[in-house]
Design a protein around this motif. Structure first.
Motif, PDB file in Angstrom:
ATOM      1  N   VAL A 633      -6.990  26.270  29.971  1.00 27.38           N
ATOM      2  CA  VAL A 633      -5.947  25.484  29.322  1.00 27.38           C
ATOM      3  C   VAL A 633      -5.347  26.287  28.176  1.00 27.38           C
ATOM      4  CG1 VAL A 633      -5.455  23.413  27.969  1.00 27.38           C
ATOM      5  CG2 VAL A 633      -6.930  23.264  29.976  1.00 27.38           C
ATOM      6  N   ALA A 634      -4.028  26.364  28.161  1.00 31.61           N
ATOM      7  CA  ALA A 634      -3.313  26.947  27.029  1.00 31.61           C
ATOM      8  C   ALA A 634      -2.437  25.845  26.426  1.00 31.61           C
ATOM      9  CB  ALA A 634      -2.460  28.121  27.492  1.00 31.61           C
ATOM     10  N   TYR A 635      -1.938  26.095  25.212  1.00 32.83           N
ATOM     11  CA  TYR A 635      -1.112  25.094  24.543  1.00 32.83           C
ATOM     12  C   TYR A 635       0.289  25.641  24.328  1.00 32.83           C
ATOM     13  CZ  TYR A 635      -5.443  22.590  23.841  1.00 32.83           C
ATOM     14  OH  TYR A 635      -6.625  21.916  24.067  1.00 32.83           O
ATOM     15  N   ARG A 636       1.278  24.863  24.720  1.00 32.63           N
ATOM     16  CA  ARG A 636       2.661  25.315  24.606  1.00 32.63           C
ATOM     17  C   ARG A 636       3.029  25.485  23.143  1.00 32.63           C
ATOM     18  NH1 ARG A 636       5.922  21.457  28.778  1.00 32.63           N
ATOM     19  NH2 ARG A 636       6.022  20.216  26.877  1.00 32.63           N
ATOM     20  N   PRO A 637       3.625  26.628  22.793  1.00 30.20           N
ATOM     21  CA  PRO A 637       3.945  26.882  21.382  1.00 30.20           C
ATOM     22  C   PRO A 637       4.911  25.854  20.804  1.00 30.20           C
ATOM     23  CG  PRO A 637       4.141  28.902  22.684  1.00 30.20           C
ATOM     24  CD  PRO A 637       3.946  27.778  23.652  1.00 30.20           C
ATOM     25  N   GLU A 638       5.839  25.352  21.650  1.00 29.94           N
ATOM     26  CA  GLU A 638       6.885  24.487  21.112  1.00 29.94           C
ATOM     27  C   GLU A 638       6.404  23.080  20.745  1.00 29.94           C
ATOM     28  OE1 GLU A 638       7.358  24.601  25.679  1.00 29.94           O
ATOM     29  OE2 GLU A 638       6.828  25.945  24.027  1.00 29.94           O
ATOM     30  N   ASP A 639       5.371  22.565  21.480  1.00 35.38           N
ATOM     31  CA  ASP A 639       4.947  21.193  21.191  1.00 35.38           C
ATOM     32  C   ASP A 639       3.432  20.997  21.192  1.00 35.38           C
ATOM     33  OD1 ASP A 639       4.361  21.382  23.875  1.00 35.38           O
ATOM     34  OD2 ASP A 639       5.959  20.036  24.537  1.00 35.38           O
ATOM     35  N   GLY A 640       2.671  22.061  21.433  1.00 34.15           N
ATOM     36  CA  GLY A 640       1.208  21.959  21.391  1.00 34.15           C
ATOM     37  C   GLY A 640       0.595  21.242  22.575  1.00 34.15           C
ATOM     38  N   LYS A 641       1.385  20.945  23.616  1.00 36.19           N
ATOM     39  CA  LYS A 641       0.833  20.225  24.770  1.00 36.19           C
ATOM     40  C   LYS A 641       0.055  21.181  25.676  1.00 36.19           C
ATOM     41  CE  LYS A 641       4.117  16.405  24.970  1.00 36.19           C
ATOM     42  NZ  LYS A 641       5.118  15.672  25.777  1.00 36.19           N
ATOM     43  N   PRO A 642      -1.052  20.683  26.277  1.00 37.29           N
ATOM     44  CA  PRO A 642      -1.869  21.562  27.120  1.00 37.29           C
ATOM     45  C   PRO A 642      -1.217  21.850  28.467  1.00 37.29           C
ATOM     46  CG  PRO A 642      -2.766  19.331  27.138  1.00 37.29           C
ATOM     47  CD  PRO A 642      -1.637  19.332  26.157  1.00 37.29           C
TER      48      PRO A 642
END
Length: 671
Positions: A633-642
């Motif tokens: 799992v990574a987190y999107r830089p723009e909104d922190g969503k997994p």
């Protein structure tokens, strides 16, 4: 993680498969370090493998001669989607072998990383590592704009991040540690305290206090949530705070205030005696905090945290007292075979630093997450939910009500409590007590605490009406334990005399069998590590007869001699037993007892006699490589969503029979 068992190729001895090029390389110290950095930058920092290149030559002009020169860089990262050209490099990683120090005149930080950063116009950040130490740098223009200066950083930005992101106080997602990152951080931190702070006697405890501060800070995310308080980190280090005396003082003040808060917090106060203090210099605190602050401990898997924690516990506490860890693959198999649930009260009467209890907590955490999120079928996405507020609350309640650990060593009691907090709480029921002496232990206050905890557990699990008294005896559904054994471990004669089995042997491992029997409910189960002498020697026949009379044998797993090597050479087995009722014993005495027993031999345990990992090999003895689909799992830089990312990797697989044995046992039960 899914596997495809098609054999693609083989590895010769002393080779490692590069996950970037999918080609075999010689397994040198430098190469192993490079593979670790590739994984770290991919999984933790979010850079795609397609944007990386190893052994990349950069071109620069020698300022003294004016001639063009080449410098080979172990790993570079290019701007996403851009061609692999020098002008598109955004990160530089200099990777050396473990013998090279950062001030080395030929391969140190200045002559390699600073030179490379100066040569690549658009690259601002780089790192240098020898596998043990890691150094992050930022390149900046000097005051007059004709040259560069280089600033030390505590970390550099990942994909889609900038330095401001790393400094944000409301940052809720630290990096989830990949592969061996956390082990290296713990070792590096411990070695720094040991070597630079003059605290050789208590380096372990000083590091634990800081680890505990980090955990407490992360837990505040959930503790503040019911009150609607926005989470702001206290355990953080600005990327350049370590560089000034004022910055280091600010970090130390934040951390010490946090430690004061956690010692006074009712949830954690029982972990400490109250007199503990962080005695490191401001520089030492800032360095260790900078190392620890990069990672989310709550989001790390139990295997990653457990191995990292055991690394430093083993180095300081256990070997000094002649104690050794039960290997994690053995613990995992025993827990999987017994399959504890949310309704199971569990005890380890010789818990050490808490390995079995942590594994039980993780096993039940997965079950709780599956119940709370039945719509999530992907294991990786489900794992991302393991530390939601809802899951954590259920796990905390389960641990407080149902998980108990006893140990004779007060230092290990404290270490086990901290290990349980790191795994997700449940530290309250870890007690300093000699399980063989219970309930006649010379510390009546600790006995009172145990019985209060049992009483609380009985009420919480709603089985107090059917249970008599608050003694820990006859209260547990499952016991997991690896009791102390060997000629060096002596049991006091007065304590041994309390046991029926002392007629045949005063060995602690024999007496522990009876002690566990006393702690179990009727129908309760136990999984215990025992030396083979108990199960096979003629002079221990009465002990085996006692076991057969009191227990139903569920399973027996014979372990390879490598099980506890290189620490101690003992041939051992795993014995799985169920306590008989009085009626079941009567039936057995009448000769009508007949049931199946699962038996297995673990010929390979994933390591050799020296403790080195061993992998599956073909008929000619060469290691086999399998294509593995690694999901994370990574987190999107723009909104922190997994989001789920997938990396296909050619890997060796450990030659370990235990996962197959635990799976076969569960199939045996189903049939």
């Amino acid at each position: 993680m899914a596997t495809n068992n098609t054999k693609e190729q083989i590895l010769e001895d002393n080779q490692v498969m590069c996950i970037l090029t999918e080609n075999p390389r010689k397994a040198t110290s430098q190469e192993n370090n490079l593979q670790s950095i590739i994984r770290m930058l991919n999984e933790e920092y979010g850079f795609d493998l397609t944007d990386m290149e190893r052994d990349f030559n950069i071109i620069y002009t020698d300022p003294d001669t004016g001639k063009s020169k080449k410098q080979k860089i172990e790993l570079v990262i290019f701007e996403k989607g851009k061609s692999h050209e020098q002008d598109h490099i955004v990160r530089i990683a200099i990777v050396q072998d473990e013998k090279i120090k950062e001030n080395d005149k030929k391969k140190g930080v200045t002559v390699t990383l600073e030179n490379a950063l100066a040569a690549v116009d658009y690259c601002e950040f780089g790192l240098w590592t020898n596998g043990t130490d890691i150094k992050y740098l930022q390149k900046e223009d000097d005051a007059v704009g004709f040259d560069y200066t280089f600033s030390d950083l505590s970390d550099f930005p990942g994909f889609g991040e900038n330095l401001d992101d790393l400094n944000r106080g409301d940052r809720s997602h630290s990096r989830k540690p990949a592969n061996d990152s956390l082990i290296k951080v713990f070792r590096r931190s411990h070695d720094y305290i040991y070597g630079n702070e003059g605290r050789k006697k208590d380096a372990f405890w000083q590091l634990l206090y800081l680890i505990f501060c980090k955990l407490y800070d992360e837990k505040r995310r959930f503790m503040d949530m019911p009150e609607g308080v926005s989470y702001r980190r206290k355990f953080w280090v600005g990327v350049k705070e370590q560089n000034t005396e004022e910055g280091r003082r600010a970090v130390a003040e934040r951390i010490k205030d946090l430690f004061k808060d956690l010692k006074e917090d009712g949830i954690f106060s029982d972990v400490f005696d109250g007199y503990e203090s962080i005695e490191l210099t401001d520089k030492g605190i800032a360095f260790i905090a900078g190392e620890l602050a990069k990672y989310s401990f709550l989001d790390a898997t139990v295997d990653v945290k457990g191995l990292a924690y055991e690394t430093i516990v083993d180095k300081t506490l256990k070997q000094d007292s002649g104690q050794f860890f039960t290997p994690r693959n053995i613990i995992k198999a025993m827990v999987e075979m017994m399959n504890p649930t949310e309704n199971t009260r569990v005890l380890d009467p010789a818990c050490g630093s808490g390995g079995f209890l942590v594994m039980v907590l993780d096993h039940v955490r997965k079950q709780i997450a599956e119940k709370l999120y039945p719509e999530i079928t992907d294991e990786v996405l489900l794992a991302a939910k393991y530390n939601t507020y809802e899951v954590n609350e259920r796990v905390r309640q389960y641990a407080e009500n149902s998980i108990f650990g006893f140990d004779f060593d007060p230092d290990l009691k404290k270490a086990a409590r901290m290990n349980m907090v790191m795994a997700g709480d449940g530290h309250a029921n870890i007690f300093h007590v000699n399980s063989l002496a219970y309930p006649n232990w010379e510390h009546p206050t600790e006995i009172e605490k145990i019985e209060k905890a049992i009483n609380r557990s009985l009420k919480a699990m709603k089985d107090d009406e059917g249970m008599y008294g608050n003694s820990a005896r006859e209260k547990f559904d499952i016991i997991f334990t690896n009791p102390p054994f060997g000629a060096k471990v002596k049991v006091d004669e007065d304590i041994a005399a309390q046991y029926e089995l002392s007629k045949y042997s005063n060995a602690p491992e024999v007496l522990f069998i009876e002690a566990c029997y006393n702690f179990l409910k009727e129908g309760g189960k136990m999984a215990i590590v025992l030396p083979d002498g108990i199960l096979g020697n003629p002079n221990t026949l009465p002990v085996r007869e006692w076991i057969l009379d009191k227990f139903r044998i569920l399973a027996s797993v014979d372990l390879a001699v490598e099980a506890f090597l290189p620490q101690v050479g003992v041939q051992a087995s795993l014995l799985f037993l169920q306590k008989k009722s009085a009626n079941e014993r009567n039936i057995a005495h009448e000769g009508e007892e007949d049931y199946d027993v699962f038996m297995a031999i673990a010929e390979k345990l994933g390591k050799d006699r020296r403790g080195n990992s061993i992998y599956l090999r073909d008929e000619d003895g060469a290691e086999i490589i399998f294509p593995i689909e690694n999901k994370y799992v990574a987190y999107r830089p723009e909104d922190g969503k997994p989001i789920i990312k997938i990396r296909i990797e050619k890997q060796r697989l450990l030659d370990d029979d235990l996962p197959k044995i635990s799976k076969a046992y569960l199939e045996f039960l189903n049939n």
